[in-house]
Design a protein around this motif. Structure first.
Motif, PDB file in Angstrom:
ATOM      1  N   GLN A  61      40.368  47.849  43.952  1.00 48.13           N
ATOM      2  CA  GLN A  61      39.588  48.466  42.874  1.00 48.13           C
ATOM      3  C   GLN A  61      38.875  47.431  42.010  1.00 48.13           C
ATOM      4  OE1 GLN A  61      39.145  51.775  42.733  1.00 48.13           O
ATOM      5  NE2 GLN A  61      40.341  51.838  44.626  1.00 48.13           N
ATOM      6  N   GLU A  62      39.565  46.310  41.699  1.00 46.53           N
ATOM      7  CA  GLU A  62      38.948  45.315  40.826  1.00 46.53           C
ATOM      8  C   GLU A  62      37.932  44.481  41.607  1.00 46.53           C
ATOM      9  OE1 GLU A  62      42.738  43.311  42.397  1.00 46.53           O
ATOM     10  OE2 GLU A  62      42.061  45.314  41.841  1.00 46.53           O
ATOM     11  N   PRO A  63      37.004  43.831  40.910  1.00 43.62           N
ATOM     12  CA  PRO A  63      36.022  42.981  41.595  1.00 43.62           C
ATOM     13  C   PRO A  63      36.710  41.881  42.399  1.00 43.62           C
ATOM     14  CG  PRO A  63      35.412  43.352  39.303  1.00 43.62           C
ATOM     15  CD  PRO A  63      36.804  43.869  39.450  1.00 43.62           C
ATOM     16  N   VAL A  64      36.202  41.624  43.574  1.00 38.23           N
ATOM     17  CA  VAL A  64      36.798  40.608  44.436  1.00 38.23           C
ATOM     18  C   VAL A  64      35.706  39.664  44.929  1.00 38.23           C
ATOM     19  CG1 VAL A  64      38.720  42.051  45.202  1.00 38.23           C
ATOM     20  CG2 VAL A  64      36.560  42.105  46.467  1.00 38.23           C
ATOM     21  N   LEU A  65      36.106  38.440  45.282  1.00 39.74           N
ATOM     22  CA  LEU A  65      35.147  37.468  45.785  1.00 39.74           C
ATOM     23  C   LEU A  65      34.939  37.626  47.287  1.00 39.74           C
ATOM     24  CD1 LEU A  65      33.382  35.047  45.015  1.00 39.74           C
ATOM     25  CD2 LEU A  65      35.338  33.565  45.529  1.00 39.74           C
ATOM     26  N   VAL A  66      35.983  38.092  47.995  1.00 39.27           N
ATOM     27  CA  VAL A  66      35.914  38.315  49.441  1.00 39.27           C
ATOM     28  C   VAL A  66      36.351  39.750  49.694  1.00 39.27           C
ATOM     29  CG1 VAL A  66      36.617  37.508  51.719  1.00 39.27           C
ATOM     30  CG2 VAL A  66      36.538  35.889  49.799  1.00 39.27           C
ATOM     31  N   SER A  67      35.467  40.563  50.233  1.00 34.76           N
ATOM     32  CA  SER A  67      35.756  41.994  50.354  1.00 34.76           C
ATOM     33  C   SER A  67      36.341  42.388  51.690  1.00 34.76           C
ATOM     34  CB  SER A  67      34.481  42.809  50.095  1.00 34.76           C
ATOM     35  OG  SER A  67      33.490  42.494  51.072  1.00 34.76           O
ATOM     36  N   ASP A  68      36.177  41.547  52.719  1.00 38.34           N
ATOM     37  CA  ASP A  68      36.618  41.933  54.056  1.00 38.34           C
ATOM     38  C   ASP A  68      36.985  40.683  54.850  1.00 38.34           C
ATOM     39  OD1 ASP A  68      36.702  42.864  56.831  1.00 38.34           O
ATOM     40  OD2 ASP A  68      35.692  44.667  56.096  1.00 38.34           O
ATOM     41  N   ALA A  69      38.049  40.801  55.647  1.00 42.80           N
ATOM     42  CA  ALA A  69      38.472  39.672  56.472  1.00 42.80           C
ATOM     43  C   ALA A  69      37.390  39.264  57.471  1.00 42.80           C
ATOM     44  CB  ALA A  69      39.766  40.017  57.211  1.00 42.80           C
ATOM     45  N   LYS A  70      36.494  40.200  57.816  1.00 41.89           N
ATOM     46  CA  LYS A  70      35.404  39.889  58.740  1.00 41.89           C
ATOM     47  C   LYS A  70      34.421  38.869  58.154  1.00 41.89           C
ATOM     48  CE  LYS A  70      35.501  44.382  61.076  1.00 41.89           C
ATOM     49  NZ  LYS A  70      34.734  45.619  61.388  1.00 41.89           N
ATOM     50  N   ASP A  71      34.472  38.691  56.847  1.00 41.50           N
ATOM     51  CA  ASP A  71      33.564  37.743  56.193  1.00 41.50           C
ATOM     52  C   ASP A  71      34.098  36.308  56.228  1.00 41.50           C
ATOM     53  OD1 ASP A  71      31.649  39.659  55.506  1.00 41.50           O
ATOM     54  OD2 ASP A  71      32.784  40.265  53.742  1.00 41.50           O
ATOM     55  N   ILE A  72      35.271  36.116  56.821  1.00 42.29           N
ATOM     56  CA  ILE A  72      35.831  34.774  57.002  1.00 42.29           C
ATOM     57  C   ILE A  72      35.511  34.362  58.434  1.00 42.29           C
ATOM     58  CG2 ILE A  72      37.884  33.338  56.773  1.00 42.29           C
ATOM     59  CD1 ILE A  72      39.162  35.715  55.240  1.00 42.29           C
ATOM     60  N   LEU A  73      34.638  33.387  58.606  1.00 40.99           N
ATOM     61  CA  LEU A  73      34.045  33.092  59.907  1.00 40.99           C
ATOM     62  C   LEU A  73      34.362  31.681  60.378  1.00 40.99           C
ATOM     63  CD1 LEU A  73      30.455  34.347  58.983  1.00 40.99           C
ATOM     64  CD2 LEU A  73      32.283  35.724  59.987  1.00 40.99           C
TER      65      LEU A  73
END
Length: 298
Positions: A87-99
Motif C-alpha cells: 500500500q505504501e510508496p515503494v522504490l521497487v514494485s515488482d521482482a521482475k524489475d530486478i534484472l
C-alpha cells in the motif's frame, strides 16, 4: 551481546556477500546465478539492522541519510517477498524489475577489436531511474562494517566496489576470456544484453547503435564426460571402472580451462569415494563369478 552481532555479521552478512561475489565473477551466465546471489545478499544486508540491540540500533532514517543505497536494498528485499503490491510508496514494485544484464564492451588495439564481458544487476525503480544493485551491495556492506568498527565491535576493511563496465580501458590480455550463456531445456530463456564501445577520447564506453546489426551465436549441448578409475588388484590384476558425471558436474567440467580439469577430477574422486569403492567391489565380484563359471565348465 556484541558477540552475537559480530557472529551474525561475519557468518551471515559477510558470508552471503562473499558467495555473491563468487557468482558475480564467474565466466558464464544465463541462469541468473549472479541475480539470485545478489538478492540473497541484499536481504541479509537489509535485515541485519534487526539483529543489532535496541540501544545501539540506528534508526532507519539515519541509515538512509548515511547510506542511501539502503533504500534500494529495502525495495529489492520487499519486491522479492510480496507478490501483491504494497500500500505504501515503494522504490521497487515488482521482482521482475530486478534484472541481470550481460554487458559486452568492445575495445580495440593495434591487433584489432576485442570484447570484455561482464554481468551487472540493474533495478528499474518507480522513480524512473535504473540503479546498480552491485554498487549498492558493496556500499551497504561497507556502511555496516564501519558502523560496527566505530562501536568497537570488530575490525573492518572496506570491500572494493566493482567498477561499472566500460568505465576504464581494459587491455586485451586482461579482457575476459569468454562468457558462455547457459539454458535449461524446457524452461524459458531470457537474457538482457547491452553493447558498448570504449571511446578513447572520452575515456569510457558509450552505447553502440545496433540498428541493422547482425549477431551470431552457437547453441550446443555440452559433451557428456566420464572419468576412469584404475587400480591393480594383487590377484586379479588391473581393474577399471567408469564414473559418469552428473549434469552440473558435466557442465562445470566443460566450462573449465584444460589446465584446471585435473584438479577438478581429483576433487570428484574424493567426493564420490564411497560410490567408486562400491563399483570396484561389484566389478571384482563379477570377475570372481565369471572365473567360477569358467572353472565349472571345465
Amino acid at each position: 551481546m556484541f558477540d552475537d552481532v559480530r557472529s551474525t555479521f561475519v557468518h551471515n552478512v559477510v558470508a552471503t556477500y562473499d558467495e555473491y561475489v563468487a557468482q558475480r565473477d564467474i565466466d558464464h551466465a544465463g541462469r541468473d546465478q549472479h541475480l539470485r546471489s545478489a538478492v540473497s545478499s541484499a536481504i541479509a544486508l537489509y535485515h541485519f539492522r534487526e539483529h543489532i540491540p535496541g540501544t545501539l540500533r540506528p534508526a532507519y532514517k539515519i541509515i538512509v541519510q548515511k547510506c542511501p543505497e539502503y533504500l534500494l536494498l529495502r525495495g529489492v528485499t520487499n519486491a522479492g517477498k510480496h507478490k501483491i503490491p504494497r500500500q505504501e510508496p515503494v522504490l521497487v514494485s515488482d521482482a521482475k524489475d530486478i534484472l541481470e544484464r550481460l554487458v559486452l564492451v568492445q575495445y580495440d588495439d593495434e591487433n584489432g577489436d576485442y570484447f570484455h564481458a561482464q554481468t551487472v544487476i540493474n533495478v528499474r525503480c518507480t522513480d524512473n531511474t535504473l540503479r546498480n544493485l552491485d554498487a549498492a551491495l558493496t556500499r551497504t556492506l561497507n556502511y555496516w562494517g564501519k558502523f560496527l568498527y566505530s562501536a568497537g565491535i570488530l575490525k573492518y576493511t572496506d570491500r572494493p566496489e566493482l567498477p561499472a563496465p566500460g568505465s576504464f580501458y581494459i587491455p586485451r590480455a586482461n579482457a575476459s576470456r569468454r562468457l558462455n550463456l547457459e539454458a535449461a531445456r524446457g524452461l524459458n530463456f531470457k537474457q538482457h544484453i547491452q553493447f558498448l564501445k570504449f571511446d578513447n577520447s572520452l575515456g569510457r564506453a558509450v552505447p553502440i547503435d545496433i540498428e541493422g546489426m547482425q549477431s551470431e551465436g552457437h547453441v550446443y549441448k555440452a559433451q557428456e564426460h566420464f572419468f576412469d578409475v584404475k587400480m591393480t588388484h594383487p590377484q586379479i590384476g588391473e581393474v577399471i571402472v567408469s564414473l559418469p558425471l552428473t549434469g552440473p558436474e558435466n557442465l562445470e567440467y566443460h566450462l573449465l580451462h584444460p589446465d584446471e580439469r585435473g584438479a577438478f577430477v581429483e576433487k570428484l574422486a574424493k567426493d564420490h569415494h564411497d560410490e567408486i569403492v562400491k563399483m570396484i567391489e561389484r566389478e571384482l565380484k563379477r570377475r570372481d563369478e565369471n572365473n567360477e563359471d569358467t572353472a565349472s565348465q571345465r
